[in-house]
Design a protein around this motif. Structure first.
Motif, PDB file in Angstrom:
ATOM      1  N   PRO A 273       0.836  -1.206   0.000  1.00 29.56           N
ATOM      2  CA  PRO A 273       0.000   0.000   0.000  1.00 29.56           C
ATOM      3  C   PRO A 273       0.871   1.257   0.000  1.00 29.56           C
ATOM      4  CG  PRO A 273       0.128  -0.894   2.216  1.00 29.56           C
ATOM      5  CD  PRO A 273       0.917  -1.831   1.342  1.00 29.56           C
ATOM      6  N   VAL A 274       1.557   1.513  -1.103  1.00 25.19           N
ATOM      7  CA  VAL A 274       2.525   2.611  -1.186  1.00 25.19           C
ATOM      8  C   VAL A 274       2.387   3.336  -2.521  1.00 25.19           C
ATOM      9  CG1 VAL A 274       4.219   1.518   0.346  1.00 25.19           C
ATOM     10  CG2 VAL A 274       4.287   1.060  -2.108  1.00 25.19           C
ATOM     11  N   ASP A 275       2.913   4.547  -2.540  1.00 27.38           N
ATOM     12  CA  ASP A 275       3.014   5.331  -3.776  1.00 27.38           C
ATOM     13  C   ASP A 275       4.462   5.488  -4.218  1.00 27.38           C
ATOM     14  OD1 ASP A 275       0.148   6.076  -3.959  1.00 27.38           O
ATOM     15  OD2 ASP A 275       0.580   7.127  -2.081  1.00 27.38           O
ATOM     16  N   VAL A 276       5.389   5.439  -3.272  1.00 25.96           N
ATOM     17  CA  VAL A 276       6.815   5.572  -3.564  1.00 25.96           C
ATOM     18  C   VAL A 276       7.585   4.587  -2.693  1.00 25.96           C
ATOM     19  CG1 VAL A 276       8.812   7.117  -3.654  1.00 25.96           C
ATOM     20  CG2 VAL A 276       6.516   8.050  -4.010  1.00 25.96           C
ATOM     21  N   VAL A 277       8.499   3.835  -3.303  1.00 22.09           N
ATOM     22  CA  VAL A 277       9.378   2.926  -2.559  1.00 22.09           C
ATOM     23  C   VAL A 277      10.815   3.340  -2.832  1.00 22.09           C
ATOM     24  CG1 VAL A 277      10.174   0.557  -2.257  1.00 22.09           C
ATOM     25  CG2 VAL A 277       7.754   1.008  -2.670  1.00 22.09           C
ATOM     26  N   VAL A 278      11.574   3.590  -1.763  1.00 26.41           N
ATOM     27  CA  VAL A 278      12.990   3.956  -1.863  1.00 26.41           C
ATOM     28  C   VAL A 278      13.812   2.828  -1.254  1.00 26.41           C
ATOM     29  CG1 VAL A 278      14.782   5.595  -1.190  1.00 26.41           C
ATOM     30  CG2 VAL A 278      12.473   6.421  -1.724  1.00 26.41           C
ATOM     31  N   ILE A 279      14.737   2.279  -2.029  1.00 23.17           N
ATOM     32  CA  ILE A 279      15.604   1.195  -1.546  1.00 23.17           C
ATOM     33  C   ILE A 279      17.044   1.676  -1.547  1.00 23.17           C
ATOM     34  CG2 ILE A 279      16.393  -1.171  -1.924  1.00 23.17           C
ATOM     35  CD1 ILE A 279      13.437  -0.977  -1.216  1.00 23.17           C
ATOM     36  N   ASP A 280      17.664   1.709  -0.379  1.00 28.98           N
ATOM     37  CA  ASP A 280      19.075   2.088  -0.259  1.00 28.98           C
ATOM     38  C   ASP A 280      19.941   0.832  -0.313  1.00 28.98           C
ATOM     39  OD1 ASP A 280      21.233   3.748   0.000  1.00 28.98           O
ATOM     40  OD2 ASP A 280      21.031   4.041   2.163  1.00 28.98           O
ATOM     41  N   GLU A 281      21.234   1.026  -0.610  1.00 30.26           N
ATOM     42  CA  GLU A 281      22.196  -0.075  -0.711  1.00 30.26           C
ATOM     43  C   GLU A 281      21.678  -1.164  -1.657  1.00 30.26           C
ATOM     44  OE1 GLU A 281      25.122   0.121   0.376  1.00 30.26           O
ATOM     45  OE2 GLU A 281      25.020   1.708   1.876  1.00 30.26           O
ATOM     46  N   ALA A 282      21.197  -0.744  -2.825  1.00 30.71           N
ATOM     47  CA  ALA A 282      20.583  -1.686  -3.768  1.00 30.71           C
ATOM     48  C   ALA A 282      21.588  -2.680  -4.331  1.00 30.71           C
ATOM     49  CB  ALA A 282      19.914  -0.924  -4.908  1.00 30.71           C
ATOM     50  N   SER A 283      22.883  -2.371  -4.279  1.00 30.85           N
ATOM     51  CA  SER A 283      23.877  -3.321  -4.787  1.00 30.85           C
ATOM     52  C   SER A 283      23.897  -4.602  -3.969  1.00 30.85           C
ATOM     53  CB  SER A 283      25.275  -2.687  -4.791  1.00 30.85           C
ATOM     54  OG  SER A 283      25.700  -2.399  -3.468  1.00 30.85           O
ATOM     55  N   MET A 284      23.381  -4.565  -2.744  1.00 25.03           N
ATOM     56  CA  MET A 284      23.374  -5.736  -1.874  1.00 25.03           C
ATOM     57  C   MET A 284      22.159  -6.629  -2.099  1.00 25.03           C
ATOM     58  SD  MET A 284      24.547  -3.752   1.620  1.00 25.03           S
ATOM     59  CE  MET A 284      24.492  -5.215   2.648  1.00 25.03           C
ATOM     60  N   VAL A 285      21.234  -6.194  -2.952  1.00 30.87           N
ATOM     61  CA  VAL A 285      19.991  -6.947  -3.160  1.00 30.87           C
ATOM     62  C   VAL A 285      20.196  -7.979  -4.265  1.00 30.87           C
ATOM     63  CG1 VAL A 285      17.532  -6.794  -3.654  1.00 30.87           C
ATOM     64  CG2 VAL A 285      18.685  -4.905  -2.477  1.00 30.87           C
ATOM     65  N   ASP A 286      19.900  -9.231  -3.962  1.00 33.50           N
ATOM     66  CA  ASP A 286      20.078 -10.298  -4.945  1.00 33.50           C
ATOM     67  C   ASP A 286      18.883 -10.366  -5.889  1.00 33.50           C
ATOM     68  OD1 ASP A 286      18.168 -12.651  -3.886  1.00 33.50           O
ATOM     69  OD2 ASP A 286      19.115 -11.678  -2.171  1.00 33.50           O
ATOM     70  N   LEU A 287      19.014 -11.196  -6.916  1.00 33.15           N
ATOM     71  CA  LEU A 287      17.985 -11.283  -7.948  1.00 33.15           C
ATOM     72  C   LEU A 287      16.638 -11.714  -7.385  1.00 33.15           C
ATOM     73  CD1 LEU A 287      17.153 -11.308 -10.993  1.00 33.15           C
ATOM     74  CD2 LEU A 287      17.758 -13.727 -10.975  1.00 33.15           C
ATOM     75  N   ALA A 288      16.624 -12.761  -6.565  1.00 32.84           N
ATOM     76  CA  ALA A 288      15.353 -13.282  -6.055  1.00 32.84           C
ATOM     77  C   ALA A 288      14.612 -12.223  -5.251  1.00 32.84           C
ATOM     78  CB  ALA A 288      15.608 -14.526  -5.208  1.00 32.84           C
ATOM     79  N   LEU A 289      15.313 -11.537  -4.352  1.00 27.88           N
ATOM     80  CA  LEU A 289      14.666 -10.538  -3.514  1.00 27.88           C
ATOM     81  C   LEU A 289      14.216  -9.337  -4.337  1.00 27.88           C
ATOM     82  CD1 LEU A 289      13.781  -9.661  -0.731  1.00 27.88           C
ATOM     83  CD2 LEU A 289      16.092  -8.777  -0.314  1.00 27.88           C
ATOM     84  N   MET A 290      15.034  -8.908  -5.298  1.00 29.68           N
ATOM     85  CA  MET A 290      14.646  -7.767  -6.127  1.00 29.68           C
ATOM     86  C   MET A 290      13.414  -8.104  -6.954  1.00 29.68           C
ATOM     87  SD  MET A 290      15.448  -4.584  -6.786  1.00 29.68           S
ATOM     88  CE  MET A 290      17.204  -4.246  -6.555  1.00 29.68           C
ATOM     89  N   ALA A 291      13.349  -9.313  -7.493  1.00 26.19           N
ATOM     90  CA  ALA A 291      12.185  -9.705  -8.290  1.00 26.19           C
ATOM     91  C   ALA A 291      10.920  -9.694  -7.441  1.00 26.19           C
ATOM     92  CB  ALA A 291      12.414 -11.089  -8.896  1.00 26.19           C
ATOM     93  N   LYS A 292      11.016 -10.196  -6.229  1.00 24.10           N
ATOM     94  CA  LYS A 292       9.848 -10.231  -5.355  1.00 24.10           C
ATOM     95  C   LYS A 292       9.445  -8.824  -4.906  1.00 24.10           C
ATOM     96  CE  LYS A 292      11.029 -14.886  -3.844  1.00 24.10           C
ATOM     97  NZ  LYS A 292      11.495 -15.754  -2.752  1.00 24.10           N
TER      98      LYS A 292
END
Length: 650
Positions: A273-292
């Motif tokens: 339930p959001v309009d804007v999502v900000v993700i910091d340290e995105a280089s640490m996010v793996d493929l599975a988590l980013m896809a989800k």
């Protein structure tokens, strides 16, 4: 030596023995379903092995040395692989291998890339979602209001040159997707606070629901504090400041993970339930988590990713941020983007950054180029830039030149022999850790301890984290500064390694065990929000480890005044320029490097290369193949169909 694909049981056993048990069991399982086909067994073992090494897929056409096949475990270096075309044909005919968009345990695409179905699905859905976000313009922009906001919030934009923070804010207003990449000290967090203020101004009376998140609890806490600090200096109405978010969470907590599973409560069918999502340290996010994560973002919302594309990739499979940014490849803004920016900001983009053939994704990515932490003459800056660019000669020269200056930010020495390691560490340990152990106040002790850290490339071996921590304890005990009896002793620094949402302690949090004189007991102290102090009984803590020394991976996102980085001399594929760059840039004032010239050159020349098709899907001409109707959050077969291959790890 085996030649070709082993056809006898003895040959199959010899080949599969090079892999670990999970690879072997998976290969045997699929091989049996495919009629004991040896080519399927070998490919399945390699796909499983590759995923554990951080790759998304197995590139059947990649070569390694004189062999005809891909990079493999050491025991298979002399193994003769089949010709790629023959191997591809045999796999394509197997009942357990399907084409993109079909439902099979293994997926083989047109570029001879072989995937576990689950990871092909993650990659395909992520590519499709990102391309959709990049294509969609936001609601009509009030260009006059935006121009006024840019000039007010980015006054430095009037100076000579382009203010890339301003460009990033403009890009975030224009599209639903914005990726802001930049090294430490380039102002990524400040930029996101300014662009959020612009978004709130554009929204007017509409209440924007903004979520701040990061991969780890420590990174989320830093993001939260940075946003709070930055918004106090905003040149905007108090109403806008009041509407900026106050809290940040981990991505897992944002998506609400389902206990004891790989799934989340928020997905494509139950979006955030959001309009804007900000993700910091995105280089640490793996493929599975980013896809989800991307699957759970509503179609009307914005996604803003912050990170350093040149840092170490995620511990799990994928190098998502680097792939999205087309790291190492060309990237440009469209003429439309450049024209609208010039009209709004009154500044022109450099001609070399604009192209008539730019992609829609190119308009969503901005790299911050000015470093506010290090000047261009800084020793740390010059060395880290040389490393990041893979220029070994310039990096060695920077080390040699820096070593002769007493006020240099960089120093260098050869790694000592194991027998001399304790003596070499002693002055660093007593000179840097001795101070916090003499602090009676827990808050002062935490602040003092945070000024220095020993960083290691590996966990095991003489120069690994475990041995270095043991030697540090011995040095401090010999000096009478600690009494290291067991795991819990006064003065022991702790690194939390598992999230505990009940205690609000997260992977990466740093604390110290100290004696509480009033209560007469040992307590674990951690820094809390807004300079508060939190303490716990040691036995209540989640999993933790000693933190005098930590791996470079664990240090990502941290900053220390002084760093001692110890690099091993032996060859290892994990010793890359990204690891060296990440370790160097953790220091703000001084870094001492222990390494020999030859292995250091090798590290700088070795770049992380993780196999995936994400970059091709995003930056190539072909559209990613459409997966079946289920989301990235659910890899299970339709209806009541058996999910035998998913349970096997496909």
């Amino acid at each position: 030596m085996e030649t070709g694909i082993p056809t006898s049981n003895l040959g199959q056993a010899a080949a599969l023995s090079a892999f670990n048990p999970i690879d072997r069991h998976f290969a045997t399982f699929l091989g049996r379903l495919a009629g004991n086909a040896p080519e399927v067994q070998l490919a399945a073992a390699l796909v499983s092995y590759y995923r554990r090494q951080g790759h998304i897929c197995l590139d059947l056409e990649a070569s390694d040395g004189d062999s005809k096949g891909p990079s493999v475990p050491e025991d298979l270096r002399g193994f003769s692989f089949p010709q790629a075309s023959d191997w591809v044909n045999r796999l394509a005919a197997s009942p357990v291998v399907g084409k993109p968009g079909t439902f099979a345990p293994l997926i083989l695409d047109d570029q001879a890339r072989l995937y576990l179905h689950r990871y092909w699905r993650y990659e395909s859905e992520l590519a499709s979602a990102l391309k959709r976000l990049a294509k969609e313009h936001t609601l009509p922009v009030d260009w006059k209001l935006l121009g006024e906001g840019l000039s007010r919030l980015f006054p430095a934009g009037a100076a000579a040159g382009v203010d890339w923070q301003m460009v990033a804010a403009f890009a975030a207003i224009r599209k639903r997707l914005c990726i802001i990449s930049g090294g430490p000290g380039t102002g990524k967090t400040r930029t996101v606070v300014l662009l959020l203020a612009l978004l709130l101004e554009q929204a007017g009376n509409v209440q924007l629901r903004i979520a701040l998140a990061a991969p780890t609890g420590k990174a989320a806490a830093r993001l939260q504090e940075a946003v709070k600090d930055a918004k106090t200096h905003l040149r905007c109405a108090q109403e806008i400041k009041d509407r900026l978010p106050e809290e940040a969470s981990t991505i897992h907590r944002l998506l609400r993970s389902v206990p004891n599973s790989a799934y989340f409560r928020h997905d494509a069918d139950n979006p955030l339930p959001v309009d804007v999502v900000v993700i910091d340290e995105a280089s640490m996010v793996d493929l599975a988590l980013m896809a989800k994560l991307v699957a759970a973002i509503p179609s009307s919302a914005r996604l803003i990713l912050l990170g350093d594309k040149d840092q170490l990739a995620s511990v799990e499979a994928g190098a998502v941020l680097a792939d999205i940014c087309n790291a190492g490849g060309p990237r440009a803004f469209s003429s439309e983007f450049a024209g609208q920016f010039a009209q709004s900001a009154g500044k022109k983009l450099p001609p070399e950054s604009v192209s008539t053939s730019a992609s829609e994704l190119g308009d969503c990515i901005v790299e911050l180029r000015k470093n506010y932490r290090f000047g261009e003459q800084s020793g740390i800056y010059r060395l880290s830039q040389a490393v990041n660019e893979g220029d070994a000669e310039r990096a060695i020269e920077a080390l040699r030149n820096a070593g002769g200056s007493p006020d240099s930010q960089v120093s260098w020495r050869l790694s000592p022999e194991p027998t001399a390691l304790k003596a070499a560490l002693k002055p660093h340990v007593l000179g840097n850790f001795g101070a916090y152990l003499k602090c009676a106040d827990p808050e002062a002790a935490l602040r003092c301890f945070g000024q220095f850290r020993i960083l290691c490339a590996v966990r095991n071996g003489p120069l690994g984290v475990e041995n270095i921590n043991r030697l540090v304890e011995e040095i401090l005990a010999d000096a009478g500064l600690i009494e290291a009896r067991g795991n819990y002793y006064a003065g022991r620094p702790l690194l939390i390694t598992r999230n505990d949402y009940n205690l609000r302690l997260f992977n990466g949090d740093i604390g110290i065990l100290l004696q509480d004189a009033k209560r007469g007991e040992l307590r674990a102290y951690f820094s809390g929000p807004e300079a508060s102090l939190r303490d716990f009984l040691p036995l209540r803590l989640p999993e933790q480890e000693t933190a005098y020394a930590m791996t470079v991976h664990k240090s990502q996102g941290s900053e220390f005044e002084r760093v001692l980085m110890i690099l091993p001399g032996e060859e290892s594929p994990i010793l890359t320029r990204e690891l060296v760059y990440t370790g160097l840039t953790r220091a703000s004032k001084h870094v001492e490097l222990w390494t020999a010239e030859k292995p250091f050159r090798t590290m700088i020349e070795r770049k992380i290369s993780r196999r995936s098709g994400l970059r091709d899907a995003l930056w190539g001409t072909a559209e990613p193949a459409r997966p079946t109707s289920r989301s990235a959050n659910d890899s299970r077969p339709e209806g009541t169909q058996s999910n035998w291959w998913q349970e096997a790890g496909c």
